[in-house]
Design an enzyme around this catalytic site. Structure first.
Site, PDB file in Angstrom:
ATOM      1  N   SER A  40      37.779  47.291  13.425  1.00  0.00           N
ATOM      2  CA  SER A  40      39.123  46.715  13.261  1.00  0.00           C
ATOM      3  C   SER A  40      39.560  46.746  11.807  1.00  0.00           C
ATOM      4  O   SER A  40      38.836  46.270  10.934  1.00  0.00           O
ATOM      5  CB  SER A  40      39.146  45.247  13.690  1.00  0.00           C
ATOM      6  OG  SER A  40      38.698  45.112  14.996  1.00  0.00           O
ATOM      7  N   HIS A  71      43.049  49.244  17.214  1.00  0.00           N
ATOM      8  CA  HIS A  71      42.179  50.402  17.443  1.00  0.00           C
ATOM      9  C   HIS A  71      43.004  51.561  17.997  1.00  0.00           C
ATOM     10  O   HIS A  71      43.591  51.462  19.059  1.00  0.00           O
ATOM     11  CB  HIS A  71      41.082  50.053  18.448  1.00  0.00           C
ATOM     12  CG  HIS A  71      40.043  49.130  17.896  1.00  0.00           C
ATOM     13  ND1 HIS A  71      38.833  49.561  17.420  1.00  0.00           N
ATOM     14  CD2 HIS A  71      40.047  47.792  17.711  1.00  0.00           C
ATOM     15  CE1 HIS A  71      38.131  48.533  16.988  1.00  0.00           C
ATOM     16  NE2 HIS A  71      38.848  47.447  17.148  1.00  0.00           N
ATOM     17  N   HIS A  93      34.736  48.275  23.544  1.00  0.00           N
ATOM     18  CA  HIS A  93      34.125  46.948  23.436  1.00  0.00           C
ATOM     19  C   HIS A  93      33.703  46.429  24.808  1.00  0.00           C
ATOM     20  O   HIS A  93      34.332  46.739  25.817  1.00  0.00           O
ATOM     21  CB  HIS A  93      35.136  45.946  22.850  1.00  0.00           C
ATOM     22  CG  HIS A  93      35.588  46.260  21.465  1.00  0.00           C
ATOM     23  ND1 HIS A  93      36.681  47.040  21.206  1.00  0.00           N
ATOM     24  CD2 HIS A  93      35.098  45.887  20.265  1.00  0.00           C
ATOM     25  CE1 HIS A  93      36.843  47.140  19.890  1.00  0.00           C
ATOM     26  NE2 HIS A  93      35.899  46.458  19.298  1.00  0.00           N
ATOM     27  N   TYR A  95      34.122  43.350  25.591  1.00  0.00           N
ATOM     28  CA  TYR A  95      35.139  42.371  26.026  1.00  0.00           C
ATOM     29  C   TYR A  95      36.331  43.007  26.732  1.00  0.00           C
ATOM     30  O   TYR A  95      37.118  42.318  27.383  1.00  0.00           O
ATOM     31  CB  TYR A  95      35.608  41.480  24.865  1.00  0.00           C
ATOM     32  CG  TYR A  95      36.325  42.170  23.722  1.00  0.00           C
ATOM     33  CD1 TYR A  95      37.612  42.676  23.872  1.00  0.00           C
ATOM     34  CD2 TYR A  95      35.719  42.289  22.483  1.00  0.00           C
ATOM     35  CE1 TYR A  95      38.278  43.295  22.814  1.00  0.00           C
ATOM     36  CE2 TYR A  95      36.354  42.895  21.419  1.00  0.00           C
ATOM     37  CZ  TYR A  95      37.634  43.404  21.595  1.00  0.00           C
ATOM     38  OH  TYR A  95      38.273  44.013  20.548  1.00  0.00           O
ATOM     39  N   GLU A  96      36.450  44.328  26.630  1.00  0.00           N
ATOM     40  CA  GLU A  96      37.504  45.016  27.380  1.00  0.00           C
ATOM     41  C   GLU A  96      37.092  45.249  28.835  1.00  0.00           C
ATOM     42  O   GLU A  96      37.869  45.798  29.613  1.00  0.00           O
ATOM     43  CB  GLU A  96      37.812  46.367  26.719  1.00  0.00           C
ATOM     44  CG  GLU A  96      38.399  46.228  25.322  1.00  0.00           C
ATOM     45  CD  GLU A  96      38.423  47.555  24.580  1.00  0.00           C
ATOM     46  OE1 GLU A  96      39.503  48.160  24.506  1.00  0.00           O
ATOM     47  OE2 GLU A  96      37.355  47.985  24.108  1.00  0.00           O
ATOM     48  N   ALA A 123      34.552  44.343  11.994  1.00  0.00           N
ATOM     49  CA  ALA A 123      35.087  43.098  11.444  1.00  0.00           C
ATOM     50  C   ALA A 123      34.224  41.978  11.996  1.00  0.00           C
ATOM     51  O   ALA A 123      33.787  42.037  13.146  1.00  0.00           O
ATOM     52  CB  ALA A 123      36.527  42.911  11.882  1.00  0.00           C
ATOM     53  N   MET A 221      31.781  41.099  17.778  1.00  0.00           N
ATOM     54  CA  MET A 221      31.856  41.449  19.200  1.00  0.00           C
ATOM     55  C   MET A 221      31.601  42.936  19.449  1.00  0.00           C
ATOM     56  O   MET A 221      32.126  43.507  20.410  1.00  0.00           O
ATOM     57  CB  MET A 221      33.234  41.063  19.742  1.00  0.00           C
ATOM     58  CG  MET A 221      33.632  39.619  19.473  1.00  0.00           C
ATOM     59  SD  MET A 221      35.318  39.290  20.008  1.00  0.00           S
ATOM     60  CE  MET A 221      35.594  37.671  19.254  1.00  0.00           C
ATOM     61  N   SER A 222      30.822  43.564  18.585  1.00  0.00           N
ATOM     62  CA  SER A 222      30.575  45.000  18.762  1.00  0.00           C
ATOM     63  C   SER A 222      29.210  45.357  18.201  1.00  0.00           C
ATOM     64  O   SER A 222      28.366  44.480  17.979  1.00  0.00           O
ATOM     65  CB  SER A 222      31.665  45.805  18.048  1.00  0.00           C
ATOM     66  OG  SER A 222      31.590  45.609  16.650  1.00  0.00           O
ATOM     67  N   ASN A 245      36.838  36.386   8.124  1.00  0.00           N
ATOM     68  CA  ASN A 245      37.110  34.944   8.211  1.00  0.00           C
ATOM     69  C   ASN A 245      35.798  34.185   8.153  1.00  0.00           C
ATOM     70  O   ASN A 245      34.757  34.711   8.543  1.00  0.00           O
ATOM     71  CB  ASN A 245      37.828  34.630   9.547  1.00  0.00           C
ATOM     72  CG  ASN A 245      37.016  35.100  10.744  1.00  0.00           C
ATOM     73  OD1 ASN A 245      37.053  36.276  11.114  1.00  0.00           O
ATOM     74  ND2 ASN A 245      36.252  34.203  11.328  1.00  0.00           N
ATOM     75  N   HIS A 257      43.783  36.236  15.299  1.00  0.00           N
ATOM     76  CA  HIS A 257      43.598  37.688  15.210  1.00  0.00           C
ATOM     77  C   HIS A 257      44.382  38.234  14.012  1.00  0.00           C
ATOM     78  O   HIS A 257      43.955  39.187  13.372  1.00  0.00           O
ATOM     79  CB  HIS A 257      44.054  38.349  16.513  1.00  0.00           C
ATOM     80  CG  HIS A 257      43.814  39.832  16.539  1.00  0.00           C
ATOM     81  ND1 HIS A 257      42.549  40.382  16.449  1.00  0.00           N
ATOM     82  CD2 HIS A 257      44.667  40.878  16.622  1.00  0.00           C
ATOM     83  CE1 HIS A 257      42.645  41.704  16.481  1.00  0.00           C
ATOM     84  NE2 HIS A 257      43.912  42.026  16.584  1.00  0.00           N
TER      85      HIS A 257
HETATM   86  N1  HPA Z   1      33.669  35.787  15.473  1.00  0.00           N
HETATM   87  C1  HPA Z   1      33.434  36.873  16.247  1.00  0.00           C
HETATM   88  N2  HPA Z   1      33.985  38.051  16.013  1.00  0.00           N
HETATM   89  C2  HPA Z   1      34.792  38.171  14.962  1.00  0.00           C
HETATM   90  C3  HPA Z   1      35.074  37.095  14.107  1.00  0.00           C
HETATM   91  C4  HPA Z   1      34.469  35.835  14.391  1.00  0.00           C
HETATM   92  O1  HPA Z   1      34.667  34.825  13.685  1.00  0.00           O
HETATM   93  N3  HPA Z   1      35.923  37.557  13.152  1.00  0.00           N
HETATM   94  C5  HPA Z   1      36.126  38.871  13.419  1.00  0.00           C
HETATM   95  N4  HPA Z   1      35.455  39.250  14.503  1.00  0.00           N
END
Ligand code: HPA
Length: 282
Positions: A40, A71, A93, A95-96, A123, A221-222, A245, A257
């Site tokens: 990302s 993406h 991903h 999650y998709e 990310a 998440m990847s 973050n 996001h």
């Molecule tokens: N948690 C999980 N996945 C992420 C985060 C997070 O804080 N930031 C960017 N991808």
């Protein structure tokens, strides 16, 4: 219509890779030395590719179009820092709703096309309180907390062994090369353990405290499926997390996001410089 949630067993991969390889070879004869997955906000590195051929995911057999925001969903082949590379602008991903066996096909395809090295970027949230937004973290190891594994089911011995060793999954040699590239470019790089979950929700503050206590430094998440598959296939793996973050609960503010994408846009060009240097000095 492709159903990306249908299981793809390891033993199914060779035939699927035959079809993918043929589709790519109909468009390009480039033999990549390195395959790079752009996470990302990191898609900008694709702009640096010379003489590139771009293939949208949906034009490759068995691949659905990318759905994740930020993406693009293209496989690119071209020159970076004077070397032939393959790049994935976007990724699949969990999650998709994608099956683990689909999530790993891009890195397996990199190997099929000739790459010996895979670079995974993502990310991530910071679990180490010292890793604020904009921190770049070389991945030294990972903890797979997805509850999934892309290698369950009948093995494909033609690709790799049944029991994949992950002792040095994140290559010490390549980690040193990343740090060297950071030094040349004047870009600070931290190092730490990436915790991988399926998402798509961000974590609770209690989970963030637990994952930090467990030994994680960044969370996302990847990446973990792809690393496992690359090691199965005998590829050398390097990776960098771009911390977008602080982990949930650290600042008291909710995560969005938008902030993740904004931090990616700010730090992405720094990471792009490191990766370009890393590739050209390999
Ligand atoms: N948690 C999980 N996945 C992420 C985060 C997070 O804080 N930031 C960017 N991808």
């Amino acid at each position: 219509m492709i159903d990306p949630s249908l299981p793809i067993l390891p033993a199914d991969q060779p035939a699927r890779l035959d079809a993918l390889e043929a589709a790519v070879r109909a468009r390009s004869d480039l033999v990549p030395e390195v395959g790079i997955v752009l996470g990302s906000g990191l898609g900008g590195l694709a702009d640096d590719l010379e003489d590139s051929v771009a293939i949208p995911f949906a034009e490759l057999p068995g691949w659905p179009a990318a759905t994740a925001p930020g993406h693009a969903g293209r496989l690119l082949l071209g020159g970076l820092g004077g070397r032939p590379v393959a790049m994935l602008q976007g990724r699949f991903h969990l999650y998709e709703g994608n099956a683990p066996g689909l999530v790993i096909q891009p890195v397996l395809l990199f190997g099929r096309l000739g790459a010996k090295v895979v670079v995974l970027t993502n990310a991530a949230g910071g679990l180490d309180p010292a890793f604020g937004p904009g921190t770049l973290m070389v991945i030294s190891d990972h903890i797979n907390l997805t509850g999934l594994n892309p290698l369950t089911g009948p093995n494909a011995d033609a690709i790799g062994e049944r029991f994949t060793d992950l002792t040095d999954a994140w290559s010490p040699r390549l980690r040193e090369r990343l740090h060297r590239a950071g030094g040349v470019e004047g870009v600070e790089l931290e190092e730490g353990v990436y915790v991988g979950l399926t998402g798509p929700n961000y974590e609770t503050p209690a989970e963030v405290r637990m994952y930090a206590a467990m030994g994680g430094h960044a969370i996302g998440m990847s990446t973990v499926m792809e690393c496992i598959a690359a090691r199965w296939a005998g590829l050398e793996v390097a990776g960098v997390s771009l911390v977008t973050n602080a982990g949930a609960g650290y600042t008291g503010e909710p995560l969005t996001h938008e902030e993740v994408m904004a931090a990616g846009a700010e730090a992405g060009p720094r990471l792009a410089r490191v990766i370009r240097r890393f590739v050209s000095d390999l």
